[in-house]
Enzyme design. Structure first.
Site, PDB file in Angstrom:
ATOM      1  N   GLU A  30       8.318 -20.672  24.236  1.00 53.67           N
ATOM      2  CA  GLU A  30       8.012 -21.383  25.398  1.00 53.67           C
ATOM      3  C   GLU A  30       7.922 -23.123  25.374  1.00 53.67           C
ATOM      4  OE1 GLU A  30       4.492 -19.697  26.941  1.00 53.67           O
ATOM      5  OE2 GLU A  30       5.634 -17.872  27.534  1.00 53.67           O
ATOM      6  N   GLU A  62       8.285 -11.410  26.024  1.00 55.17           N
ATOM      7  CA  GLU A  62       6.830 -11.232  26.631  1.00 55.17           C
ATOM      8  C   GLU A  62       6.807 -10.883  28.130  1.00 55.17           C
ATOM      9  OE1 GLU A  62       3.954 -14.700  26.263  1.00 55.17           O
ATOM     10  OE2 GLU A  62       4.912 -15.056  24.268  1.00 55.17           O
TER      11      GLU A  62
HETATM   12  C1  GAL Z   1       2.491 -16.991  27.237  1.00 56.19           C
HETATM   13  C2  GAL Z   1       2.269 -17.137  25.822  1.00 56.19           C
HETATM   14  C3  GAL Z   1       1.385 -16.312  25.208  1.00 56.19           C
HETATM   15  C4  GAL Z   1       0.448 -15.795  26.013  1.00 56.19           C
HETATM   16  C5  GAL Z   1       0.556 -15.409  27.361  1.00 56.19           C
HETATM   17  C6  GAL Z   1      -0.306 -15.030  28.395  1.00 56.19           C
HETATM   18  O1  GAL Z   1       2.776 -18.162  28.007  1.00 56.19           O
HETATM   19  O2  GAL Z   1       3.437 -17.525  25.257  1.00 56.19           O
HETATM   20  O3  GAL Z   1       0.776 -16.974  23.868  1.00 56.19           O
HETATM   21  O4  GAL Z   1      -1.013 -16.650  25.890  1.00 56.19           O
HETATM   22  O5  GAL Z   1       1.482 -16.463  27.842  1.00 56.19           O
HETATM   23  O6  GAL Z   1      -0.880 -16.134  29.210  1.00 56.19           O
END
Ligand code: GAL
Length: 461
Positions: free
Chosen positions: A167, A363
């Site tokens: 990210e 994710e």
């Molecule tokens: C993403 C990040 C993660 C996690 C997730 C939930 O942006 O890569 O580390 O925190 O969000 O907020």
């Protein structure tokens, strides 16, 4: 819920985590300080004054955590390597004890039949490099590439997939433009060169990994479909600006070797000819992190304030983040919009065509404030519904011919949720932070059954 989404038999199911969010042991084994250690010391920066100093104590409990993953039956575990554990000051002498930790973790995963997916940078920049300007300068990109080479040489024979960056848009915007994430700088638009340096670091690290013989290199890039607040030209234009800043400024250079607004690079003081070609290294796959869409309108339309990830945006921006209504929300107050995942995947296919390698959802997840375990159980039906709906959205896209190869649920365990501290719980496994007891939630059991079901009854691949 009895019926499962229908996914290909060889679909990759994973879970994801990140070093600072789970490891703890921040002063052990010679690890150096990261920007997140420093940021957490800043009064008021983190909900409850929390930090990742202990987190889930994964550094000491990794065997137990790998056993939980084995029982879950995931194909892959996406974890991140803490740069300051390998190079305490970001450059110079290697801390062998730090490398040994990840070496052991990789071997344990392989013994459990789990393919390691390793992220090199999930935000824990060595503080010593931040003191020299961090990602606002160009020098850090060479240090990052050297670090990638060191890790690649050591683990490249066993790590299945590599993720140089997690990210870069969040680091640029939240870390350097707004300042609600480490390193807590509030540079506004002056932060944009950070994007270029992160992307250049990605390109150089990719080259270093390849030189070390590493395979399957991608990225985990956060993307949101951008919804204009209305059809008015003002809202459309504001949405376009935001779309470029949040999405395409980070994906276009990687996939097309150019910025979405022609000539952007000429505005970066450190830009050198050839940078964009370095950034656009061929990738084996592209990872999308998805949480929700963004609803964007022209500024000054009567909203009291404009927020991004809970942080107030400064006045004077050419867009305004509006609240998305009409959807259920997580306990983090994020709207639950599974069709947004389908939409962003489709947009990628349309925008990049043949330049888009296979996609992984690196994710996706939701925070609910689960009740404490009762008799070894945590009922989290809304988390089950979240993953079920998002996987169904993906299944429909795959049926429609989009090449999505896998899905990594965020997150394996509850963990340190950055500025929100420990208030938000994203895990399939509950963590009691007083005792460090892990309790698989109902969503864990559901995911395990889904994986087993797909292996036996999934669609032919
Ligand atoms: C993403 C990040 C993660 C996690 C997730 C939930 O942006 O890569 O580390 O925190 O969000 O907020």
């Amino acid at each position: 819920m009895t019926e499962f989404p229908t996914l290909p038999r060889d679909f990759t199911f994973g879970v994801a985590s990140a070093s600072y969010q789970v490891e703890g042991a921040v002063t052990e084994d010679g690890r150096g300080r990261s920007v997140w250690d420093t940021f957490c010391d800043r009064p008021g920066a983190i909900v409850g004054g929390a930090s990742g100093a202990v987190a889930c104590d994964h550094y000491h409990r990794h065997r137990e955590d790998v056993a939980l993953l084995e029982e879950l039956g995931v194909d892959s575990y996406r974890f991140s390597i803490a740069w300051p554990r390998i190079l305490p000051t970001g450059a110079g002498a290697v801390n062998e004890a730090g490398l040994d930790f990840y070496d052991r973790l990789v071997d344990e995963l392989l013994e459990a039949g789990i393919a390691p997916t390793a992220t090199l940078f999930h935000w824990d920049t060595p503080q010593a490099l931040e003191d020299l300007g961090g990602w606002t300068g160009r020098e850090i990109t060479e240090h990052f590439a050297a670090y990638a080479g060191i890790v690649g040489e050591r683990l490249g024979d066993r790590v299945a997939r590599w993720v140089p960056l997690n990210e870069p848009n969040v680091v640029t915007m939240l870390g350097y433009a707004i300042g609600n994430h480490a390193p807590g700088r509030s540079l506004g638009f002056e932060a944009l060169p950070v994007a270029h340096h992160l992307l250049l670091g990605h390109g150089l690290a990719t080259q270093a990994l390849r030189a070390a013989g590493c395979r399957e290199i991608g990225i985990a890039s956060n993307h949101s479909p951008v919804w204009p607040a209305s059809t008015s030209p003002e809202d459309q234009e504001a949405a376009q600006v935001y779309d470029n800043l949040w999405n395409w400024m980070f994906a276009d250079p990687v996939l097309l070797g150019r910025y979405p607004v022609e000539g952007t690079e000429q505005g970066f003081p450190t830009y050198r000819d050839g940078d964009l070609a370095t950034i656009a290294q061929p990738l084996d796959w592209f990872g999308i992190n998805y949480y929700n869409p963004a609803l964007i309108g022209a500024p000054g339309a009567g909203q009291d304030s404009s927020q991004l990830d809970g942080a107030e945006l400064p006045p004077g921006l050419p867009f305004e983040n509006r609240r998305i209504e009409g959807y259920q929300r997580t306990d983090f107050d994020w709207p639950i919009v599974p069709e947004g995942l389908a939409q962003i995947v489709r947009t990628f296919r349309e925008r990049y065509g043949d330049s888009l390698p296979p996609v992984y959802i690196t994710e996706s997840g939701c925070s609910f404030h689960d009740a404490d375990p009762v008799d070894g159980h945590v009922a989290d039906p809304r988390r089950v519904a979240y993953h079920d709906a998002h996987l169904r959205a993906i299944a429909a896209e795959i049926a429609d011919g989009v090449d999505v190869r896998g899905y990594f649920a965020w997150s394996a365990t509850d963990n340190f949720e950055w500025a929100a501290g420990y208030a938000e719980r994203f895990g399939l496994v509950h963590v009691d932070y007083d005792t460090q007891v892990r309790t698989p939630k109902d969503s864990y059991h559901w995911y395990r059954d889904l994986i087993a079901h797909t292996r036996a009854n999934g669609s032919p691949s």
